[in-house]
Design a protein around this motif. Structure first.
Motif, PDB file in Angstrom:
ATOM      1  N   PHE A  61       0.835  -1.207   0.000  1.00 25.37           N
ATOM      2  CA  PHE A  61       0.000   0.000   0.000  1.00 25.37           C
ATOM      3  C   PHE A  61       0.867   1.253   0.000  1.00 25.37           C
ATOM      4  CE2 PHE A  61      -2.576   3.226   2.263  1.00 25.37           C
ATOM      5  CZ  PHE A  61      -3.649   3.301   1.380  1.00 25.37           C
ATOM      6  N   SER A  62       1.918   1.255   0.823  1.00 25.04           N
ATOM      7  CA  SER A  62       2.798   2.426   0.890  1.00 25.04           C
ATOM      8  C   SER A  62       3.532   2.640  -0.435  1.00 25.04           C
ATOM      9  CB  SER A  62       3.800   2.289   2.036  1.00 25.04           C
ATOM     10  OG  SER A  62       4.755   1.278   1.774  1.00 25.04           O
ATOM     11  N   LEU A  63       3.920   1.557  -1.091  1.00 23.21           N
ATOM     12  CA  LEU A  63       4.576   1.669  -2.393  1.00 23.21           C
ATOM     13  C   LEU A  63       3.600   2.157  -3.458  1.00 23.21           C
ATOM     14  CD1 LEU A  63       6.745  -1.579  -2.357  1.00 23.21           C
ATOM     15  CD2 LEU A  63       7.585   0.777  -2.261  1.00 23.21           C
ATOM     16  N   ALA A  64       2.359   1.717  -3.361  1.00 21.86           N
ATOM     17  CA  ALA A  64       1.348   2.141  -4.335  1.00 21.86           C
ATOM     18  C   ALA A  64       1.030   3.632  -4.205  1.00 21.86           C
ATOM     19  CB  ALA A  64       0.075   1.318  -4.153  1.00 21.86           C
ATOM     20  N   LEU A  65       1.161   4.169  -2.989  1.00 25.19           N
ATOM     21  CA  LEU A  65       0.880   5.586  -2.783  1.00 25.19           C
ATOM     22  C   LEU A  65       1.948   6.486  -3.404  1.00 25.19           C
ATOM     23  CD1 LEU A  65      -0.331   5.695   0.939  1.00 25.19           C
ATOM     24  CD2 LEU A  65      -1.707   6.026  -1.124  1.00 25.19           C
ATOM     25  N   ALA A  66       3.189   5.993  -3.480  1.00 29.53           N
ATOM     26  CA  ALA A  66       4.306   6.822  -3.937  1.00 29.53           C
ATOM     27  C   ALA A  66       4.067   7.439  -5.322  1.00 29.53           C
ATOM     28  CB  ALA A  66       5.606   6.029  -3.903  1.00 29.53           C
ATOM     29  N   PRO A  67       3.695   6.656  -6.339  1.00 29.05           N
ATOM     30  CA  PRO A  67       3.453   7.282  -7.649  1.00 29.05           C
ATOM     31  C   PRO A  67       2.264   8.235  -7.644  1.00 29.05           C
ATOM     32  CG  PRO A  67       2.846   4.954  -7.689  1.00 29.05           C
ATOM     33  CD  PRO A  67       3.574   5.179  -6.410  1.00 29.05           C
ATOM     34  N   ILE A  68       1.300   7.984  -6.773  1.00 28.53           N
ATOM     35  CA  ILE A  68       0.160   8.907  -6.665  1.00 28.53           C
ATOM     36  C   ILE A  68       0.627  10.248  -6.125  1.00 28.53           C
ATOM     37  CG2 ILE A  68      -2.061   9.311  -5.538  1.00 28.53           C
ATOM     38  CD1 ILE A  68      -2.477   6.283  -5.503  1.00 28.53           C
ATOM     39  N   PHE A  69       1.428  10.206  -5.059  1.00 29.33           N
ATOM     40  CA  PHE A  69       1.986  11.444  -4.515  1.00 29.33           C
ATOM     41  C   PHE A  69       2.818  12.174  -5.566  1.00 29.33           C
ATOM     42  CE2 PHE A  69       1.934   9.235  -0.153  1.00 29.33           C
ATOM     43  CZ  PHE A  69       0.728   9.823   0.192  1.00 29.33           C
ATOM     44  N   LEU A  70       3.595  11.414  -6.314  1.00 29.24           N
ATOM     45  CA  LEU A  70       4.473  12.002  -7.327  1.00 29.24           C
ATOM     46  C   LEU A  70       3.662  12.712  -8.410  1.00 29.24           C
ATOM     47  CD1 LEU A  70       7.290  12.361  -8.613  1.00 29.24           C
ATOM     48  CD2 LEU A  70       6.934  10.147  -9.739  1.00 29.24           C
ATOM     49  N   VAL A  71       2.686  12.022  -8.961  1.00 31.45           N
ATOM     50  CA  VAL A  71       1.892  12.590 -10.052  1.00 31.45           C
ATOM     51  C   VAL A  71       1.126  13.831  -9.580  1.00 31.45           C
ATOM     52  CG1 VAL A  71      -0.066  12.186 -11.592  1.00 31.45           C
ATOM     53  CG2 VAL A  71       1.691  10.426 -11.309  1.00 31.45           C
ATOM     54  N   LEU A  72       0.504  13.747  -8.411  1.00 35.55           N
ATOM     55  CA  LEU A  72      -0.249  14.893  -7.882  1.00 35.55           C
ATOM     56  C   LEU A  72       0.659  16.097  -7.650  1.00 35.55           C
ATOM     57  CD1 LEU A  72      -2.683  13.192  -5.327  1.00 35.55           C
ATOM     58  CD2 LEU A  72      -3.256  14.218  -7.542  1.00 35.55           C
ATOM     59  N   SER A  73       1.857  15.835  -7.126  1.00 36.24           N
ATOM     60  CA  SER A  73       2.761  16.945  -6.842  1.00 36.24           C
ATOM     61  C   SER A  73       3.253  17.615  -8.120  1.00 36.24           C
ATOM     62  CB  SER A  73       3.959  16.461  -6.016  1.00 36.24           C
ATOM     63  OG  SER A  73       4.756  15.540  -6.743  1.00 36.24           O
ATOM     64  N   GLU A  74       3.514  16.822  -9.145  1.00 36.15           N
ATOM     65  CA  GLU A  74       4.014  17.398 -10.398  1.00 36.15           C
ATOM     66  C   GLU A  74       2.901  18.110 -11.170  1.00 36.15           C
ATOM     67  OE1 GLU A  74       7.046  17.711 -11.446  1.00 36.15           O
ATOM     68  OE2 GLU A  74       7.930  16.626  -9.757  1.00 36.15           O
ATOM     69  N   ILE A  75       1.705  17.562 -11.130  1.00 36.26           N
ATOM     70  CA  ILE A  75       0.585  18.217 -11.824  1.00 36.26           C
ATOM     71  C   ILE A  75       0.262  19.562 -11.180  1.00 36.26           C
ATOM     72  CG2 ILE A  75      -1.894  18.093 -12.258  1.00 36.26           C
ATOM     73  CD1 ILE A  75      -1.583  15.115 -12.745  1.00 36.26           C
ATOM     74  N   ASN A  76       0.218  19.573  -9.856  1.00 33.53           N
ATOM     75  CA  ASN A  76      -0.176  20.782  -9.120  1.00 33.53           C
ATOM     76  C   ASN A  76       0.993  21.688  -8.783  1.00 33.53           C
ATOM     77  OD1 ASN A  76      -3.161  20.253  -8.577  1.00 33.53           O
ATOM     78  ND2 ASN A  76      -2.251  18.386  -7.744  1.00 33.53           N
ATOM     79  N   ARG A  77       2.226  21.203  -9.036  1.00 34.80           N
ATOM     80  CA  ARG A  77       3.420  21.949  -8.636  1.00 34.80           C
ATOM     81  C   ARG A  77       3.351  22.307  -7.149  1.00 34.80           C
ATOM     82  NH1 ARG A  77       7.365  20.587 -11.848  1.00 34.80           N
ATOM     83  NH2 ARG A  77       6.687  20.613 -14.010  1.00 34.80           N
ATOM     84  N   LEU A 172       6.429   6.435   6.736  1.00 32.78           N
ATOM     85  CA  LEU A 172       5.178   6.407   7.491  1.00 32.78           C
ATOM     86  C   LEU A 172       4.671   4.982   7.687  1.00 32.78           C
ATOM     87  CD1 LEU A 172       3.419   9.510   5.907  1.00 32.78           C
ATOM     88  CD2 LEU A 172       4.581   9.348   8.123  1.00 32.78           C
ATOM     89  N   PHE A 173       5.009   4.100   6.759  1.00 33.02           N
ATOM     90  CA  PHE A 173       4.731   2.677   6.953  1.00 33.02           C
ATOM     91  C   PHE A 173       5.675   2.071   7.994  1.00 33.02           C
ATOM     92  CE2 PHE A 173       7.030  -1.176   5.558  1.00 33.02           C
ATOM     93  CZ  PHE A 173       6.139  -2.157   5.979  1.00 33.02           C
ATOM     94  N   SER A 174       6.953   2.408   7.894  1.00 33.20           N
ATOM     95  CA  SER A 174       7.962   1.729   8.721  1.00 33.20           C
ATOM     96  C   SER A 174       7.834   2.045  10.204  1.00 33.20           C
ATOM     97  CB  SER A 174       9.366   2.079   8.230  1.00 33.20           C
ATOM     98  OG  SER A 174       9.658   3.447   8.432  1.00 33.20           O
ATOM     99  N   ILE A 175       7.349   3.236  10.560  1.00 27.63           N
ATOM    100  CA  ILE A 175       7.245   3.551  11.988  1.00 27.63           C
ATOM    101  C   ILE A 175       6.150   2.738  12.673  1.00 27.63           C
ATOM    102  CG2 ILE A 175       8.237   5.851  11.794  1.00 27.63           C
ATOM    103  CD1 ILE A 175       5.402   6.998  11.872  1.00 27.63           C
ATOM    104  N   THR A 176       5.279   2.112  11.869  1.00 27.69           N
ATOM    105  CA  THR A 176       4.211   1.292  12.463  1.00 27.69           C
ATOM    106  C   THR A 176       4.532  -0.200  12.425  1.00 27.69           C
ATOM    107  OG1 THR A 176       2.973   1.070  10.383  1.00 27.69           O
ATOM    108  CG2 THR A 176       2.507   3.005  11.750  1.00 27.69           C
ATOM    109  N   THR A 177       5.702  -0.579  11.915  1.00 28.38           N
ATOM    110  CA  THR A 177       6.027  -2.009  11.853  1.00 28.38           C
ATOM    111  C   THR A 177       6.094  -2.690  13.219  1.00 28.38           C
ATOM    112  OG1 THR A 177       8.381  -1.396  11.636  1.00 28.38           O
ATOM    113  CG2 THR A 177       7.174  -1.927   9.601  1.00 28.38           C
ATOM    114  N   PRO A 178       6.408  -1.975  14.316  1.00 32.92           N
ATOM    115  CA  PRO A 178       6.332  -2.658  15.616  1.00 32.92           C
ATOM    116  C   PRO A 178       4.942  -3.219  15.922  1.00 32.92           C
ATOM    117  CG  PRO A 178       7.612  -0.647  15.834  1.00 32.92           C
ATOM    118  CD  PRO A 178       7.011  -0.633  14.456  1.00 32.92           C
ATOM    119  N   THR A 179       3.904  -2.620  15.335  1.00 36.12           N
ATOM    120  CA  THR A 179       2.548  -3.135  15.553  1.00 36.12           C
ATOM    121  C   THR A 179       2.421  -4.549  14.993  1.00 36.12           C
ATOM    122  OG1 THR A 179       1.739  -0.864  15.356  1.00 36.12           O
ATOM    123  CG2 THR A 179       0.093  -2.613  15.256  1.00 36.12           C
TER     124      THR A 179
END
Length: 360
Positions: A61-77, A172-179
């Motif tokens: 899930f965290s890996l899938a979010l990365a390209p979404i964040f990337l595309v949104l940031s580049e489109i919206n600057r 943000l994924f890794s800090i919850t791995t202790p759970t």
């Protein structure tokens, strides 16, 4: 469930990377195609969810979010796409582990309590981000703009791909791995009650969130008073012209720490890591990667923020000398008073209205 979780015979096994993570990584590679094959059926999606290792699912899930964040940031600057989710995603991951345990009939009382503190953490941070205008259209962390102005656009794009969109999402994924370790520990030693240690962890984490809240509020009150002072040239009750001319808060918790909110924020996730260590009877384990990375991020981002602040406010250098960045300095711990009003050598009270109008 047998294929989704390791067979653990002891608490120490629950923290063994070679047993609880490595065997399940192939699921990560197969998951995208399995998801596409199941997308038309809710029952198939549920079955895929409960039959996939929960850590692998969260990682995917965290890996899938990365390209979404990337595309949104580049489109919206606008490069604060991850920032807008910062206060939400860790709790999403913790809820995921808790839900996965409930759906598979595993003991989840500890996980329920992790979700409780995590939700409180999210509420506090989301509220503070919202009232500062972080969710308004077009609003961006001013630090991204400064970095963008100092590097070549192509280099900043690489920085966006690697750090802003991908590494931050993984963090943000890794800090919850202790759970995940707490989930496995509940499988190794099933229990539906909290031990004394569990109770201590919950209360300490809740207390740290309370510290964050008080620090946030003190900073908010100061910035609100400073804004009023700029408009009216009159200090609101509880503040002096000297404090408001200075430009940054130095009272309350900020008298002993330059960033008490950041200090408690980091301690929250270090505390969760320690809880994972306690639950698995280990002195340290691989989930330290998340906590250490979080600490390193705060070290870097705070140093950058202070470099900017020092350029804006003349007295900040003196404040840095007298007050610790995150924890009080040794002299304060031994009985010192921290920052004392009226002792600054670079600016004294009495500049009043003129200074209040000039500061940015």
């Amino acid at each position: 469930m047998a294929a989704a979780l390791p067979l653990v015979r002891s608490l120490q096994d629950c923290a063994d990377y070679s047993q609880v993570v490595q065997p399940f990584l192939p699921q990560l590679y197969a998951l995208p195609q399995q998801f596409l094959n199941s997308i038309t059926s809710l029952d198939d999606l549920k079955q895929l969810y409960i039959s996939t290792n929960p850590l692998v699912f969260a990682l995917a899930f965290s890996l899938a979010l990365a390209p979404i964040f990337l595309v949104l940031s580049e489109i919206n600057r606008n490069y604060s796409q991850v920032d807008r989710c910062w206060s939400i995603l860790p709790t999403v991951y913790n809820i995921h582990y808790d839900l996965w345990a409930h759906l598979n009939g595993l003991p989840a009382y500890r996980l329920d309590n992790i979700v409780a503190f995590s939700a409180l953490w999210s509420l506090r941070l989301t509220y503070n981000y919202w009232r500062k205008g972080g969710y308004k259209i077009g609003v961006e962390d001013y630090r991204w703009e400064i970095i963008r102005s100092k590097v070549h656009p192509a280099l900043f794009f690489v920085f966006n791909v690697t750090f802003i969109a991908t590494i931050q999402s993984l963090l943000l994924f890794s800090i919850t791995t202790p759970t995940y370790l707490v989930l496995l520990a509940s499988l190794a030693h099933p229990t539906n009650t909290l031990t004394t240690a569990d109770t201590v962890f919950v209360r300490v984490l809740m207390s740290l969130i309370l510290v964050c809240f008080f620090a946030d509020q003190q900073q908010w009150d100061y910035q609100t008073a400073k804004s009023t002072y700029r408009r009216t040239a009159k200090p609101p009750p509880g503040f002096t012209p000297q404090q408001l001319d200075r430009g940054f808060v130095t009272t309350g918790l900020w008298r002993w720490s330059r960033h008490p909110n950041f200090a408690a924020e980091q301690a929250v996730w270090v505390g969760l890591y320690q809880w994972g260590c306690w639950a698995t009877a280990t002195a340290w384990n691989w989930t330290a990667v998340g906590a250490i990375s979080y600490l390193l991020l705060f070290q870097g981002s705070t140093a950058f923020t202070e470099w900017i602040t020092r350029g804006k406010y003349p007295e900040y250098a003196e404040y840095q000398q007298k007050v610790g960045r995150f924890v009080p300095k040794v002299g304060v711990l031994l009985g010192g008073e921290g920052w004392e009003e009226g002792t600054s050598g670079s600016r004294q009270g009495g500049e009043g209205e003129k200074g209040g109008k000039k500061k940015n």
